[in-house]
Every structure is written in structure tokens, then in C-alpha cells.
Motif scaffolding. Sequence first.
Motif, PDB file in Angstrom:
ATOM      1  N   GLY A   1      26.357  35.591  40.265  1.00 14.11           N
ATOM      2  CA  GLY A   1      26.984  36.901  40.181  1.00 14.11           C
ATOM      3  C   GLY A   1      26.417  37.927  41.147  1.00 14.11           C
ATOM      4  N   ASN A   2      25.602  37.486  42.111  1.00 17.38           N
ATOM      5  CA  ASN A   2      25.018  38.388  43.100  1.00 17.38           C
ATOM      6  C   ASN A   2      26.132  38.915  44.003  1.00 17.38           C
ATOM      7  N   GLU A   3      26.511  40.181  43.810  1.00 16.15           N
ATOM      8  CA  GLU A   3      27.688  40.747  44.473  1.00 16.15           C
ATOM      9  C   GLU A   3      27.603  40.794  45.996  1.00 16.15           C
ATOM     10  N   SER A   4      26.413  40.686  46.560  1.00 14.97           N
ATOM     11  CA  SER A   4      26.317  40.675  48.019  1.00 14.97           C
ATOM     12  C   SER A   4      26.554  39.271  48.579  1.00 14.97           C
ATOM     13  N   GLU A   5      26.654  38.280  47.709  1.00 15.86           N
ATOM     14  CA  GLU A   5      26.792  36.895  48.130  1.00 15.86           C
ATOM     15  C   GLU A   5      28.216  36.356  48.014  1.00 15.86           C
ATOM     16  N   TYR A   6      29.143  37.167  47.476  1.00 13.52           N
ATOM     17  CA  TYR A   6      30.515  36.680  47.331  1.00 13.52           C
ATOM     18  C   TYR A   6      31.515  37.824  47.427  1.00 13.52           C
ATOM     19  N   VAL A   7      32.758  37.438  47.736  1.00 13.61           N
ATOM     20  CA  VAL A   7      33.890  38.359  47.727  1.00 13.61           C
ATOM     21  C   VAL A   7      35.066  37.613  47.115  1.00 13.61           C
ATOM     22  N   ILE A   8      35.754  38.272  46.185  1.00 17.99           N
ATOM     23  CA  ILE A   8      36.995  37.737  45.635  1.00 17.99           C
ATOM     24  C   ILE A   8      38.138  38.558  46.228  1.00 17.99           C
ATOM     25  N   CYS A   9      39.036  37.879  46.929  1.00 16.84           N
ATOM     26  CA  CYS A   9      40.159  38.544  47.588  1.00 16.84           C
ATOM     27  C   CYS A   9      41.438  38.280  46.797  1.00 16.84           C
ATOM     28  N   ALA A  10      41.936  39.317  46.128  1.00 19.77           N
ATOM     29  CA  ALA A  10      43.151  39.207  45.326  1.00 19.77           C
ATOM     30  C   ALA A  10      44.130  40.284  45.754  1.00 19.77           C
ATOM     31  N   THR A  11      45.330  39.881  46.118  1.00 24.54           N
ATOM     32  CA  THR A  11      46.351  40.847  46.492  1.00 24.54           C
ATOM     33  C   THR A  11      46.647  41.798  45.341  1.00 24.54           C
ATOM     34  N   ASP A  12      46.528  41.321  44.107  1.00 24.59           N
ATOM     35  CA  ASP A  12      46.759  42.172  42.930  1.00 24.59           C
ATOM     36  C   ASP A  12      45.903  43.435  42.952  1.00 24.59           C
ATOM     37  N   ASP A  13      44.732  43.376  43.553  1.00 27.74           N
ATOM     38  CA  ASP A  13      43.838  44.544  43.590  1.00 27.74           C
ATOM     39  C   ASP A  13      44.522  45.770  44.184  1.00 27.74           C
ATOM     40  N   TYR A  14      45.420  45.553  45.112  1.00 35.12           N
ATOM     41  CA  TYR A  14      46.066  46.665  45.813  1.00 35.12           C
ATOM     42  C   TYR A  14      47.148  47.357  44.983  1.00 35.12           C
ATOM     43  N   PHE A  15      47.545  46.748  43.887  1.00 26.84           N
ATOM     44  CA  PHE A  15      48.579  47.338  43.031  1.00 26.84           C
ATOM     45  C   PHE A  15      48.003  48.255  41.947  1.00 26.84           C
ATOM     46  N   TYR A  16      46.682  48.405  41.921  1.00 28.58           N
ATOM     47  CA  TYR A  16      46.071  49.297  40.933  1.00 28.58           C
ATOM     48  C   TYR A  16      46.026  50.719  41.475  1.00 28.58           C
ATOM     49  N   THR A  17      46.402  51.666  40.625  1.00 32.80           N
ATOM     50  CA  THR A  17      46.342  53.075  41.004  1.00 32.80           C
ATOM     51  C   THR A  17      44.893  53.555  40.898  1.00 32.80           C
ATOM     52  N   SER A  18      44.633  54.768  41.347  1.00 27.96           N
ATOM     53  CA  SER A  18      43.282  55.333  41.243  1.00 27.96           C
ATOM     54  C   SER A  18      42.861  55.522  39.788  1.00 27.96           C
ATOM     55  N   GLU A  19      43.851  55.540  38.881  1.00 32.97           N
ATOM     56  CA  GLU A  19      43.556  55.659  37.447  1.00 32.97           C
ATOM     57  C   GLU A  19      43.354  54.290  36.800  1.00 32.97           C
ATOM     58  N   GLY A  20      43.448  53.221  37.586  1.00 37.01           N
ATOM     59  CA  GLY A  20      43.235  51.879  37.059  1.00 37.01           C
ATOM     60  C   GLY A  20      44.461  51.232  36.434  1.00 37.01           C
ATOM     61  N   GLU A  21      45.626  51.804  36.664  1.00 35.31           N
ATOM     62  CA  GLU A  21      46.865  51.262  36.115  1.00 35.31           C
ATOM     63  C   GLU A  21      47.513  50.321  37.139  1.00 35.31           C
ATOM     64  N   TYR A  22      47.971  49.164  36.667  1.00 36.29           N
ATOM     65  CA  TYR A  22      48.618  48.191  37.546  1.00 36.29           C
ATOM     66  C   TYR A  22      50.086  48.554  37.698  1.00 36.29           C
ATOM     67  N   GLN A  23      50.522  48.758  38.960  1.00 35.37           N
ATOM     68  CA  GLN A  23      51.916  49.098  39.238  1.00 35.37           C
ATOM     69  C   GLN A  23      52.432  48.199  40.364  1.00 35.37           C
ATOM     70  N   PHE A  24      53.089  47.113  39.964  1.00 32.63           N
ATOM     71  CA  PHE A  24      53.628  46.179  40.947  1.00 32.63           C
ATOM     72  C   PHE A  24      54.829  46.792  41.651  1.00 32.63           C
ATOM     73  N   ASP A  25      54.884  46.622  42.961  1.00 32.43           N
ATOM     74  CA  ASP A  25      56.007  47.088  43.775  1.00 32.43           C
ATOM     75  C   ASP A  25      56.315  45.978  44.775  1.00 32.43           C
ATOM     76  N   LYS A  26      57.416  45.258  44.538  1.00 32.61           N
ATOM     77  CA  LYS A  26      57.731  44.105  45.381  1.00 32.61           C
ATOM     78  C   LYS A  26      57.904  44.489  46.851  1.00 32.61           C
ATOM     79  N   PHE A  27      58.248  45.731  47.120  1.00 34.60           N
ATOM     80  CA  PHE A  27      58.426  46.166  48.505  1.00 34.60           C
ATOM     81  C   PHE A  27      57.092  46.319  49.240  1.00 34.60           C
ATOM     82  N   LYS A  28      56.019  46.474  48.495  1.00 35.10           N
ATOM     83  CA  LYS A  28      54.693  46.598  49.109  1.00 35.10           C
ATOM     84  C   LYS A  28      53.966  45.250  49.210  1.00 35.10           C
ATOM     85  N   LEU A  29      54.569  44.214  48.653  1.00 31.96           N
ATOM     86  CA  LEU A  29      53.920  42.905  48.622  1.00 31.96           C
ATOM     87  C   LEU A  29      53.532  42.392  50.010  1.00 31.96           C
TER      88      LEU A  29
END
Length: 144
Positions: free
Chosen positions: A29-57
Motif C-alpha cells: 500500500g506504499n502510495e509512492s510505489e504504485y498508481v491506479i489509473c481508472a477513467t472513472d476517476d474523472y467523472f467525480y465532481t469536486s464534491e465527490g459525486e459520480y456523474q457519468f457523461d458519455k460525451f466526455k468518455l
Amino acid sequence: MKQVFILRGLPGSGKSYYAQSLADEMVAGNESEYVICATDDYFYTSEGEYQFDKFKLPQYHNLNLARFINALAQGIPLVIVDNTNIKKWEFIAYTQAAHALAYQVKEVVVGEIKDKSLQHLYAKRCQHNVPLKMISKMAYMFEW
């Protein structure tokens, strides 16, 4: 050894859980030793709400690929791609970039793809409210 894991699977199959568990096991779990790349991360608002938008995919997939390549360029020992990757073409750029930068690549299918009862379970537990009909369609289109 530098490693890339490309996760594949239906929404709700447990890819994100698997990714974090893998990171915890491989680099404690050493955060400097790994990165998880998930496109879903970009659909979260600054308030932490998930808002999928197929046009931004497409834009968000490109941002995720850029984040992935940046992690490789930094020499992060463990890089995990947490996307559905239903079709092979969806992750070919990840594989090519990883090989170009001397990473070992492993493709991991998370969950069962064709099992209808599990598709129902995935639809129920999917955090992004992907309907069963879409999950079944993705299972049908899945390329081995």
C-alpha cells in the motif's frame, strides 16, 4: 521489476477492489510505489459525486492514458489500469506504452463475464448504477 496490470471486467465485478488489493499486497500500500489509473476517476465532481457523461468518455479515456504514460515515465514500479477494457483495442495503447518503457504486462480478467446470475449481482453492486441491460450487452461484446 516494473509491472503493469491491465484489469478487464464488467462494471460491478470488483475491478477497483482487486486493484487496491493488488497494490496492498505487492507494495504494501506504499502510495509512492504504485498508481491506479481508472477513467472513472474523472467523472467525480469536486464534491465527490459520480456523474457519468458519455460525451466526455473519449476525453477522459485520453486523460487516463496520459496519466498512465506519465506514471511509466516516472518509473513507478506498479501501474494498474482499472477500466472495463471490453474490446482488445481499448487497451492496446496501454500495452504498447508499457512494453516501450520496459514494463512487464499482465492482463487480468476480474470476475465471470458470461454468467448471467453474476451479471445480476454486478448490476446490484455496481457503484456507478450501470443497468443490467448494459452489463449484459458488454458481456456479449467482450473480446477474449
